[in-house]
Design a protein around this motif. Sequence first.
Motif, mmCIF file in Angstrom:
data_model
loop_
_atom_site.group_PDB
_atom_site.id
_atom_site.type_symbol
_atom_site.label_atom_id
_atom_site.label_comp_id
_atom_site.label_asym_id
_atom_site.label_seq_id
_atom_site.Cartn_x
_atom_site.Cartn_y
_atom_site.Cartn_z
ATOM 1 N N TYR A 288 -37.391 27.530 9.920
ATOM 2 C CA TYR A 288 -38.089 26.787 10.966
ATOM 3 C C TYR A 288 -37.104 26.302 12.025
ATOM 4 O O TYR A 288 -36.107 25.641 11.717
ATOM 5 N N TYR A 289 -37.413 26.643 13.279
ATOM 6 C CA TYR A 289 -36.588 26.243 14.411
ATOM 7 C C TYR A 289 -37.491 25.727 15.525
ATOM 8 O O TYR A 289 -38.648 26.132 15.650
ATOM 9 N N GLU A 290 -36.937 24.865 16.349
ATOM 10 C CA GLU A 290 -37.656 24.419 17.538
ATOM 11 C C GLU A 290 -37.777 25.586 18.518
ATOM 12 O O GLU A 290 -36.837 26.376 18.653
ATOM 13 N N LEU B 146 -22.877 29.567 17.387
ATOM 14 C CA LEU B 146 -23.861 28.647 16.820
ATOM 15 C C LEU B 146 -23.081 27.571 16.084
ATOM 16 O O LEU B 146 -22.400 27.857 15.098
ATOM 17 N N GLN B 147 -23.151 26.359 16.574
ATOM 18 C CA GLN B 147 -22.355 25.302 15.964
ATOM 19 C C GLN B 147 -23.230 24.104 15.609
ATOM 20 O O GLN B 147 -24.286 23.894 16.182
ATOM 21 N N GLY B 148 -22.765 23.336 14.650
ATOM 22 C CA GLY B 148 -23.506 22.176 14.187
ATOM 23 C C GLY B 148 -23.190 21.884 12.735
ATOM 24 O O GLY B 148 -22.325 22.507 12.121
ATOM 25 N N MET B 149 -23.925 20.938 12.185
ATOM 26 C CA MET B 149 -23.700 20.546 10.798
ATOM 27 C C MET B 149 -24.086 21.661 9.838
ATOM 28 O O MET B 149 -24.935 22.498 10.139
ATOM 29 N N SER B 150 -23.457 21.641 8.679
ATOM 30 C CA SER B 150 -23.760 22.628 7.649
ATOM 31 C C SER B 150 -25.200 22.445 7.157
ATOM 32 O O SER B 150 -25.677 21.327 6.987
ATOM 33 N N GLY B 151 -25.904 23.567 6.957
ATOM 34 C CA GLY B 151 -27.260 23.512 6.428
ATOM 35 C C GLY B 151 -28.351 23.475 7.466
ATOM 36 O O GLY B 151 -29.537 23.340 7.134
ATOM 37 N N THR B 152 -27.976 23.622 8.757
ATOM 38 C CA THR B 152 -28.995 23.594 9.815
ATOM 39 C C THR B 152 -29.524 24.984 10.159
ATOM 40 O O THR B 152 -30.330 25.120 11.076
ATOM 41 N N GLY B 153 -29.050 26.008 9.451
ATOM 42 C CA GLY B 153 -29.623 27.349 9.628
ATOM 43 C C GLY B 153 -28.927 28.211 10.654
ATOM 44 O O GLY B 153 -29.560 29.073 11.267
ATOM 45 N N GLY C 51 -21.034 34.007 16.362
ATOM 46 C CA GLY C 51 -20.160 33.280 15.453
ATOM 47 C C GLY C 51 -20.766 31.953 15.055
ATOM 48 O O GLY C 51 -21.339 31.242 15.875
ATOM 49 N N THR C 52 -20.665 31.619 13.776
ATOM 50 C CA THR C 52 -21.090 30.301 13.309
ATOM 51 C C THR C 52 -19.851 29.430 13.163
ATOM 52 O O THR C 52 -18.799 29.899 12.712
ATOM 53 N N ALA C 53 -19.970 28.167 13.561
ATOM 54 C CA ALA C 53 -18.802 27.282 13.560
ATOM 55 C C ALA C 53 -19.161 25.919 12.999
ATOM 56 O O ALA C 53 -20.180 25.325 13.367
ATOM 57 N N ASN C 54 -18.320 25.451 12.096
ATOM 58 C CA ASN C 54 -18.417 24.080 11.586
ATOM 59 C C ASN C 54 -17.245 23.290 12.141
ATOM 60 O O ASN C 54 -16.123 23.805 12.209
ATOM 61 N N ASN C 55 -17.483 22.074 12.530
ATOM 62 C CA ASN C 55 -16.423 21.231 13.068
ATOM 63 C C ASN C 55 -16.028 20.179 12.033
ATOM 64 O O ASN C 55 -16.653 19.134 11.920
ATOM 65 N N ASP C 56 -15.013 20.510 11.235
ATOM 66 C CA ASP C 56 -14.505 19.568 10.235
ATOM 67 C C ASP C 56 -13.009 19.781 10.061
ATOM 68 O O ASP C 56 -12.391 20.554 10.789
ATOM 69 N N ASP D 237 -28.025 20.847 15.416
ATOM 70 C CA ASP D 237 -27.600 19.623 14.736
ATOM 71 C C ASP D 237 -28.656 19.054 13.807
ATOM 72 O O ASP D 237 -28.356 18.205 12.968
ATOM 73 N N THR D 238 -29.895 19.485 13.956
ATOM 74 C CA THR D 238 -30.974 18.970 13.113
ATOM 75 C C THR D 238 -31.831 20.112 12.603
ATOM 76 O O THR D 238 -31.882 21.188 13.221
#
Length: 442
Positions: free
Chosen positions: A129-131, A150-157, A280-285, A305-306
């Motif tokens: 599910y995406y907006e 595609l960046q954001g928190m882990s688990g956002t798809g 590319g998927t990116a996590n910022n940690d 992010d959500t």
Amino acid sequence: MNILISASEAMQSFFNVVFNKTALIIYVVILALILIALVFAAFRKDDSKFLANITSSSALPIVANGTVTEGVSIKKEKKEQGDTPRFCMLSQIDQNAVSYQRENYDKSISLKKFCDSFHMYAANKLHLYYEIDDIRRFIAGLSVSHIMILQGMSGTGKTSLAHAFGDFLENQSTVIPVQPMWKERTDLIGYYNEFTQRFNETKLLEKMYEANYSKDIYVTVLDEMNIARVEYYFAEFLSLLELPNPDERFLDVVSDKWDTDPTELVNGRIKLPVNMWFIGTANNDDSTFAISDKVYDRAMVLNLDTKAEPFIAPKTKNVHISAEQFDQLTREALEEYEITSRNMRRLEKLDAYLIENFHMTFGNRIMKQIKTYIPVYVACGGNELEALDDILSKKVIRKLEAQNPVYLRNSADKLCAYLDELFGVDRMPICKTHIRTLARNA
């Protein structure tokens, strides 16, 4: 009598000394002659090898009667190559080339319908599910650049979105897990093994080669792309994608040419397919590297992010369009939904404000991306100001990170007020949120 004995002993001692010195001299001379002989023999042996090398070297051809003939080693090398190709998988793709040349594409489809169908397909079949705004940003971003982050928190798809898009197009995405030690392009496309005389082909190399036979849209996912430095292992791809003429985008694979090499491998180089997109998927940690401006400037960015709320979606079929058809839809959008002159004037004023107050400007590349992104986003079902707010936040406001922290904190409210004055009160929420976040974290 004693005198005679003494004289005899003295004479004997003299002869012993003389004899010993003579023997020593003779011994030394013999050793010297042997050593000279050995050295001479060694030089003659090396000379013969050198001459043999001259007659057989591929770098020094034989000249006979004014005619240049091929060296023995070249013939030997070609003989050793045999009939077995060094690119086993690519040669197999050559044999199955016809199977990649499909023509059953959906001819009549708009960008809006394309986005709506993908939105429903992901929810109904894949339970992802995406907006709808994120779907529009995703599709519009693909029209601007062949590189998307595609960046954001882990688990956002993030990875799921790219994978679902390939499933929706009936051409599965290729997921490449990036490794921390990657530093160069061979980590992506493979390398030639001198011992086995085979090229270690990677999945990406195979898909790139396959894509050159097809008209389909190909999606390559660089999963966790910033776990290594993107500008290192992906540098050559970044440079090639900057070339305006797609027919000049060739990637070096090997430095020589064999008769058994695959058909589409021209002089050891493979053409970077125009129908392939890199996501590319990116996590910022703390475990990842910061993505450089060089990469950000060339790529489009989607922030996830959500997680969207689940919803009931009707059963929706796949949509099979070609890369050429997608480009045609983009060109039609640019003609029909060209950015308005009013917003162009606003952009000029904002650019002048940023130059005066922050010594930064849009630049030609960013302006070109804005002029492409906004019409396509509108064609996907969005509105112009939403698109402008989104791309300004990712391409322009992001550059405020390099500003002096104290100055940025003191100037943030003033910049937000100017955006309200220029575009309307609270009409640029993404930009204003980004500005305040940067000021707070500065």
